[in-house]
Design a protein around this motif. Structure first.
Motif, PDB file in Angstrom:
ATOM      1  N   GLN A   1       4.522  12.264   9.045  1.00 49.49           N
ATOM      2  CA  GLN A   1       3.293  12.864   9.578  1.00 49.49           C
ATOM      3  C   GLN A   1       2.126  12.727   8.606  1.00 49.49           C
ATOM      4  OE1 GLN A   1       4.068  16.896  11.098  1.00 49.49           O
ATOM      5  NE2 GLN A   1       6.198  16.291  11.346  1.00 49.49           N
ATOM      6  N   VAL A   2       2.435  12.674   7.312  1.00 49.97           N
ATOM      7  CA  VAL A   2       1.380  12.536   6.306  1.00 49.97           C
ATOM      8  C   VAL A   2       0.622  11.226   6.513  1.00 49.97           C
ATOM      9  CG1 VAL A   2       0.948  12.254   3.825  1.00 49.97           C
ATOM     10  CG2 VAL A   2       2.546  14.015   4.637  1.00 49.97           C
ATOM     11  N   TYR A   3       1.336  10.184   6.942  1.00 55.47           N
ATOM     12  CA  TYR A   3       0.705   8.874   7.168  1.00 55.47           C
ATOM     13  C   TYR A   3      -0.449   9.000   8.158  1.00 55.47           C
ATOM     14  CZ  TYR A   3       0.298   3.876   8.250  1.00 55.47           C
ATOM     15  OH  TYR A   3      -0.176   2.602   8.431  1.00 55.47           O
ATOM     16  N   ASP A   4      -0.252   9.760   9.226  1.00 56.82           N
ATOM     17  CA  ASP A   4      -1.291   9.912  10.250  1.00 56.82           C
ATOM     18  C   ASP A   4      -2.333  10.953   9.875  1.00 56.82           C
ATOM     19  OD1 ASP A   4      -0.168   8.011  12.029  1.00 56.82           O
ATOM     20  OD2 ASP A   4       1.308   9.484  12.666  1.00 56.82           O
ATOM     21  N   LEU A   5      -1.943  11.935   9.067  1.00 61.27           N
ATOM     22  CA  LEU A   5      -2.863  13.013   8.709  1.00 61.27           C
ATOM     23  C   LEU A   5      -3.853  12.607   7.620  1.00 61.27           C
ATOM     24  CD1 LEU A   5      -0.349  16.012   8.707  1.00 61.27           C
ATOM     25  CD2 LEU A   5      -2.222  15.645  10.328  1.00 61.27           C
ATOM     26  N   VAL A   6      -3.527  11.564   6.878  1.00 59.97           N
ATOM     27  CA  VAL A   6      -4.381  11.146   5.759  1.00 59.97           C
ATOM     28  C   VAL A   6      -5.162   9.897   6.153  1.00 59.97           C
ATOM     29  CG1 VAL A   6      -4.427  10.294   3.396  1.00 59.97           C
ATOM     30  CG2 VAL A   6      -2.857  12.136   4.033  1.00 59.97           C
ATOM     31  N   ASP A   7      -6.459  10.023   6.210  1.00 62.71           N
ATOM     32  CA  ASP A   7      -7.326   8.897   6.556  1.00 62.71           C
ATOM     33  C   ASP A   7      -7.783   8.198   5.273  1.00 62.71           C
ATOM     34  OD1 ASP A   7      -8.925   7.103   7.852  1.00 62.71           O
ATOM     35  OD2 ASP A   7     -10.571   8.504   8.221  1.00 62.71           O
ATOM     36  N   ARG A   8      -6.913   7.349   4.768  1.00 62.89           N
ATOM     37  CA  ARG A   8      -7.203   6.597   3.544  1.00 62.89           C
ATOM     38  C   ARG A   8      -6.896   5.121   3.806  1.00 62.89           C
ATOM     39  NH1 ARG A   8      -6.557   9.730  -1.196  1.00 62.89           N
ATOM     40  NH2 ARG A   8      -6.868   7.784  -2.333  1.00 62.89           N
ATOM     41  N   PRO A   9      -7.813   4.368   4.391  1.00 62.56           N
ATOM     42  CA  PRO A   9      -7.542   2.971   4.758  1.00 62.56           C
ATOM     43  C   PRO A   9      -7.071   2.113   3.600  1.00 62.56           C
ATOM     44  CG  PRO A   9      -9.606   3.726   5.728  1.00 62.56           C
ATOM     45  CD  PRO A   9      -9.163   4.795   4.781  1.00 62.56           C
ATOM     46  N   GLU A  10      -7.547   2.430   2.392  1.00 58.05           N
ATOM     47  CA  GLU A  10      -7.168   1.611   1.241  1.00 58.05           C
ATOM     48  C   GLU A  10      -5.693   1.761   0.873  1.00 58.05           C
ATOM     49  OE1 GLU A  10      -8.274   5.586  -0.640  1.00 58.05           O
ATOM     50  OE2 GLU A  10      -8.769   4.402   1.139  1.00 58.05           O
ATOM     51  N   LEU A  11      -5.039   2.788   1.434  1.00 56.16           N
ATOM     52  CA  LEU A  11      -3.620   3.015   1.152  1.00 56.16           C
ATOM     53  C   LEU A  11      -2.725   2.536   2.294  1.00 56.16           C
ATOM     54  CD1 LEU A  11      -3.748   6.595  -0.432  1.00 56.16           C
ATOM     55  CD2 LEU A  11      -3.848   4.362  -1.570  1.00 56.16           C
ATOM     56  N   LYS A  12      -3.318   1.784   3.241  1.00 56.81           N
ATOM     57  CA  LYS A  12      -2.568   1.270   4.380  1.00 56.81           C
ATOM     58  C   LYS A  12      -2.816  -0.229   4.505  1.00 56.81           C
ATOM     59  CE  LYS A  12      -2.989   5.666   6.883  1.00 56.81           C
ATOM     60  NZ  LYS A  12      -3.409   6.345   8.140  1.00 56.81           N
ATOM     61  N   PHE A  13      -2.011  -0.885   5.333  1.00 55.96           N
ATOM     62  CA  PHE A  13      -2.243  -2.301   5.592  1.00 55.96           C
ATOM     63  C   PHE A  13      -3.629  -2.484   6.214  1.00 55.96           C
ATOM     64  CE2 PHE A  13       2.562  -2.758   6.042  1.00 55.96           C
ATOM     65  CZ  PHE A  13       2.702  -3.448   4.847  1.00 55.96           C
ATOM     66  N   PRO A  14      -4.317  -3.562   5.883  1.00 52.35           N
ATOM     67  CA  PRO A  14      -5.626  -3.813   6.506  1.00 52.35           C
ATOM     68  C   PRO A  14      -5.473  -3.948   8.018  1.00 52.35           C
ATOM     69  CG  PRO A  14      -5.260  -5.277   4.634  1.00 52.35           C
ATOM     70  CD  PRO A  14      -3.961  -4.591   4.891  1.00 52.35           C
ATOM     71  N   PRO A  15      -6.394  -3.401   8.788  1.00 50.38           N
ATOM     72  CA  PRO A  15      -6.299  -3.520  10.249  1.00 50.38           C
ATOM     73  C   PRO A  15      -6.538  -4.960  10.693  1.00 50.38           C
ATOM     74  CG  PRO A  15      -8.391  -2.544   9.621  1.00 50.38           C
ATOM     75  CD  PRO A  15      -7.591  -2.660   8.357  1.00 50.38           C
ATOM     76  N   PHE A  16      -6.055  -5.287  11.876  1.00 52.41           N
ATOM     77  CA  PHE A  16      -6.315  -6.604  12.452  1.00 52.41           C
ATOM     78  C   PHE A  16      -6.493  -6.423  13.952  1.00 52.41           C
ATOM     79  CE2 PHE A  16      -1.860  -6.046  13.244  1.00 52.41           C
ATOM     80  CZ  PHE A  16      -1.579  -6.776  14.396  1.00 52.41           C
ATOM     81  N   VAL A  17      -7.112  -7.392  14.580  1.00 50.17           N
ATOM     82  CA  VAL A  17      -7.356  -7.344  16.025  1.00 50.17           C
ATOM     83  C   VAL A  17      -6.569  -8.471  16.676  1.00 50.17           C
ATOM     84  CG1 VAL A  17      -9.073  -7.469  17.857  1.00 50.17           C
ATOM     85  CG2 VAL A  17      -9.661  -6.388  15.660  1.00 50.17           C
TER      86      VAL A  17
ATOM     87  N   PRO B   1       0.837  -1.215   0.000  1.00 54.75           N
ATOM     88  CA  PRO B   1       0.000   0.000   0.000  1.00 54.75           C
ATOM     89  C   PRO B   1       0.868   1.259   0.000  1.00 54.75           C
ATOM     90  CG  PRO B   1      -0.802  -1.591   1.611  1.00 54.75           C
ATOM     91  CD  PRO B   1       0.515  -2.109   1.132  1.00 54.75           C
ATOM     92  N   LEU B   2       0.389   2.285  -0.677  1.00 53.87           N
ATOM     93  CA  LEU B   2       1.203   3.469  -0.939  1.00 53.87           C
ATOM     94  C   LEU B   2       1.677   4.161   0.339  1.00 53.87           C
ATOM     95  CD1 LEU B   2       2.429   5.449  -2.940  1.00 53.87           C
ATOM     96  CD2 LEU B   2       0.201   6.597  -3.070  1.00 53.87           C
ATOM     97  N   LEU B   3       0.791   4.381   1.287  1.00 49.32           N
ATOM     98  CA  LEU B   3       1.204   5.078   2.511  1.00 49.32           C
ATOM     99  C   LEU B   3       2.128   4.220   3.364  1.00 49.32           C
ATOM    100  CD1 LEU B   3      -2.055   6.985   3.502  1.00 49.32           C
ATOM    101  CD2 LEU B   3       0.100   7.966   2.691  1.00 49.32           C
ATOM    102  N   GLU B   4       2.025   2.907   3.234  1.00 47.31           N
ATOM    103  CA  GLU B   4       2.985   2.039   3.928  1.00 47.31           C
ATOM    104  C   GLU B   4       4.365   2.163   3.288  1.00 47.31           C
ATOM    105  OE1 GLU B   4       2.233   0.740   6.645  1.00 47.31           O
ATOM    106  OE2 GLU B   4       0.047   0.723   6.609  1.00 47.31           O
TER     107      GLU B   4
END
Length: 692
Positions: A312-328, A40-43
């Motif tokens: 800081q851009v990683y935290d400022l941009v709320d784009r889940p599709e550009l990050k690893f999928p969350p897990f619990v 993912p791009l932000l990762e």
């Protein structure tokens, strides 16, 4: 073994890789994650920033140590035999190449890809009139009031520049209000200013438009020098030696001495100078003269000198599709049972981040309020910012438990935070100790003493990672929860040794540094060697963050020559050369770089078919085995031992998606899946299996 083989000298420097160059190779592998278009791009952006931060720390500690050795000599030559001056030259060459790759990744790949995704980090030349007007107002209202530009002349010498701070050197012409001719000035960016500025959507037209502070400073720096002409403005950043030096045997109070040292850490000897690639040589020469650095310490930068701040851009941009999928992460304790009942029934293995770190906190919180708990003892190395663990210890002390906490004040870059934690715990009545003079306490231990009927029972947590809920979400680590009497006895003796003036004890189950771990490891390697020579099955699989201890490497070479099959999973620096004919043909070394930072230490030995598996807080490094307090604990439960083998060793040896193989020349190559086969990711498989 023929006569030629027998003549091989395992001390030959050609058999060893340089530690610093190997560490830089690790950062090449991290950067490769930023270049991997499958992620993912932000990762990918995050990996680039991690590479930058890693390189900062490398210069602050490792390169600084080598530079000091060029000036004052070193106590002993490294196993690779490189002199400090030669090593420093090679470091500069390799670091220059790495920096070039980092900024090429930023300028040619990530920045354009972010722009295409609607996340724009706007350079000065891309600002439109509306954006420029807003940024000018922002500069006037938010930035200029906190700046203190310094014109350089006889009355204003070159200022002290803080470690890793953003600065701009300004070339001027003309005269100021006092008739003084301006030539050069320094503008320092206070740490209070944000390094990334988000432009409002109504101004920019897009929800994710950003500008770097360095670009704003250089664009409007002329405002700071009215009546003068700015001929040029060039950003720069200096990196300084950040190793704290405290003579522990000479100081009366270690915490007080460290507080004093921390004040001056940001202004110690310079080791690296980063400058804009457009900086004229006369300006560069002035900077080098003031920082007392040679040309070989300069890195010309095609972009922001503090590129790591783009994180800081990683935290400022709320784009889940550009990050690893969350897990619990999965919890292991149920609401219906006491943690003590569960552990007393059977040992438990926690594999973070797949298993929740909240289980450790829950155990501690339960102990704090349990009327049958009499005492709690714990080591803290890197505590993190979250207070849950501290609150549990404080509550336990207030509830009348005897609480003893060993806080390691010398945990690099966490010294200040750990001092604050120690002070807070002491104020609440917790007995705080600082460990052993001359030895960092890196062991991860928690001991709870509980009265059960007429007897006392010890409950223990031993881990490979820190008691830090933040890193437990992104680091892979293993933890053992047990009520085994022998392990409890050993941990009790270790705490007695650390907090008092006890002699070296003979432990029943644990190996511990600096006493038995080093020779214990070598003895186990030599046992495999003897078994191979006798025609019995023999193998070693070990996983760690780094490997550089000479005696251990020599024992591994001897084992390889005897026919022992050795698989090493070494995340970072490895000074052993695999695949050398007649020496290490039976040794394979791989490194896995994935979503999580590989942090577990696991050692497995064939033992003639009676497999032994240990987890530890220690890497196979000289400092860990000889100059630190470390623990190495066996996994006695057969089912848990199989889990450790399958999850922490076998799965990583089967990885063909995120694994790299170390070649004999010190380079790394990606491990490729067999033709037609799908890549296998150890971390991905574990996520699906344990958290799916």
């Amino acid at each position: 073994m023929d006569a030629t083989d027998a003549d091989i000298d395992l001390r030959d420097p050609s058999l060893y890789l340089n530690r610093e160059l190997s560490q830089l190779e690790f950062n090449v592998r991290v950067l490769a994650q930023a270049q991997d278009e499958r992620l993912p791009l932000l990762e990918r952006l995050r990996y680039l920033c991690i590479t930058c931060t890693n390189l900062d720390e490398f210069f602050e500690i490792r390169a600084a140590t080598v530079r000091t050795a060029t000036q004052y000599g070193s106590a002993q030559a490294p196993p690779d035999g490189l002199s400090p001056s030669v090593a420093l030259k090679l470091i500069h060459e390799k670091a220059t190449d790495l920096v070039g790759r980092m900024y090429a990744t930023w300028n040619q790949a990530l920045r354009p890809a972010l722009n295409d995704a609607g996340i724009r980090i706007l350079p000065r030349e891309a600002w439109n009139a509306k954006q420029k007007r807003w940024l000018r107002r922002y500069f006037d209202d938010e930035i200029m009031p906190v700046l203190s530009p310094l014109g350089l002349d006889n009355a204003h010498p070159f200022p002290r520049i803080l470690n890793k701070s953003l600065n701009v050197v300004v070339v001027l012409s003309g005269k100021d209000a006092f008739g003084r001719a301006g030539r050069m000035a320094i503008v320092r960016a206070p740490r209070s200013l944000p390094r990334i500025i988000q432009i409002p959507e109504e101004i920019s037209g897009g929800p994710h438009d950003f500008v770097l502070l360095s670009a704003v400073l250089t664009a409007f720096v002329d405002t700071l020098f009215p009546g003068m002409q700015v001929k040029g403005a060039y950003q720069f950043r200096v990196t300084r030696n950040s190793e704290l030096i405290v003579d522990e045997e000479e100081v009366e109070n270690l915490a007080s001495a460290l507080k004093t040292e921390l004040v001056g850490r940001g202004f110690r000897r310079a080791v690296r100078l980063e400058v804009a690639d457009t900086t004229p040589k006369p300006i560069l020469d002035i900077l080098l003269e003031n920082f007392q650095l040679p040309d070989s310490a300069v890195y010309r930068i095609n972009g922001p000198v503090n590129l790591n701040r783009v994180i800081q851009v990683y935290d400022l941009v709320d784009r889940p599709e550009l990050k690893f999928p969350p897990f619990v992460p999965r919890p292991r304790f149920s609401d219906e049972e006491s943690p003590f009942e569960r552990i007393r029934e059977r040992d438990m293995l926690l594999h973070h981040p797949y298993d929740s770190f909240s289980d450790v906190l829950e155990l501690l919180e339960h102990a704090a309020t349990d009327p049958d708990v009499l005492a709690i003892k714990q080591t803290l190395y890197r505590t993190g910012k979250e207070p849950a663990l501290q609150e549990a210890l404080i509550e336990a002390a207030r509830n009348g438990k005897d609480v003893t906490v060993l806080v390691e004040l010398r945990a690099r870059f966490d010294e200040e935070a750990n001092i604050r934690v120690a002070d807070r715990l002491q104020e609440a009545g917790v007995q705080v100790v600082y460990g052993v003079v001359g030895y960092k306490t890196h062991a991860k231990m928690l001991l709870i003493v509980r009265r059960e009927g007429k007897a006392l029972r010890r409950y223990v947590h031993l881990g490979t990672g820190n008691y830090n809920s933040g890193t437990a979400k992104v680091y892979t680590d293993l933890g053992l929860l047990t009520a085994d009497p022998d392990i409890g006895h050993d941990v009790h003796l270790l705490f007695q040794q650390l907090s008092g003036l006890a002699p070296a004890f003979k432990l029943k189950r644990l190996l511990h540094a600096p006493f038995t771990l080093h020779r214990g490891l070598i003895a186990k390697i030599e046992r495999e060697t003897a078994n191979a020579e006798a025609g019995r099955p023999a193998w070693i699989v070990a996983r760690m963050n780094a490997l550089n201890e000479v005696a251990v490497m020599q024992a591994l070479y001897a084992a390889s020559r005897a026919g022992v099959r050795i698989d090493l999973i070494v995340r970072g620096a490895c000074c052993l050369r695999p695949g050398v004919p007649g020496v290490s043909e039976n040794i394979r070394v791989r490194s896995v770089i994935g979503r999580f930072l590989e942090h577990s230490r696991v050692y497995a030995f064939c033992n003639n078919g009676k497999r032994e598996i240990y987890c530890a807080s220690a890497d196979w490094m000289e400092r860990n085995l000889l100059r630190r307090v470390e623990t190495c604990f066996p996994i006695l439960d057969a089912k848990l031992a199989q889990r450790v083998h399958d999850e922490a060793l076998a799965s990583y040896l089967a990885d063909t998606a995120e694994a790299w193989q170390l070649e004999a020349d010190g380079s790394y190559s990606r491990v490729q899946p067999e033709a037609g086969a799908e890549p296998v990711s150890a971390q991905g498989t574990l996520l699906a299996k344990l958290c799916g």
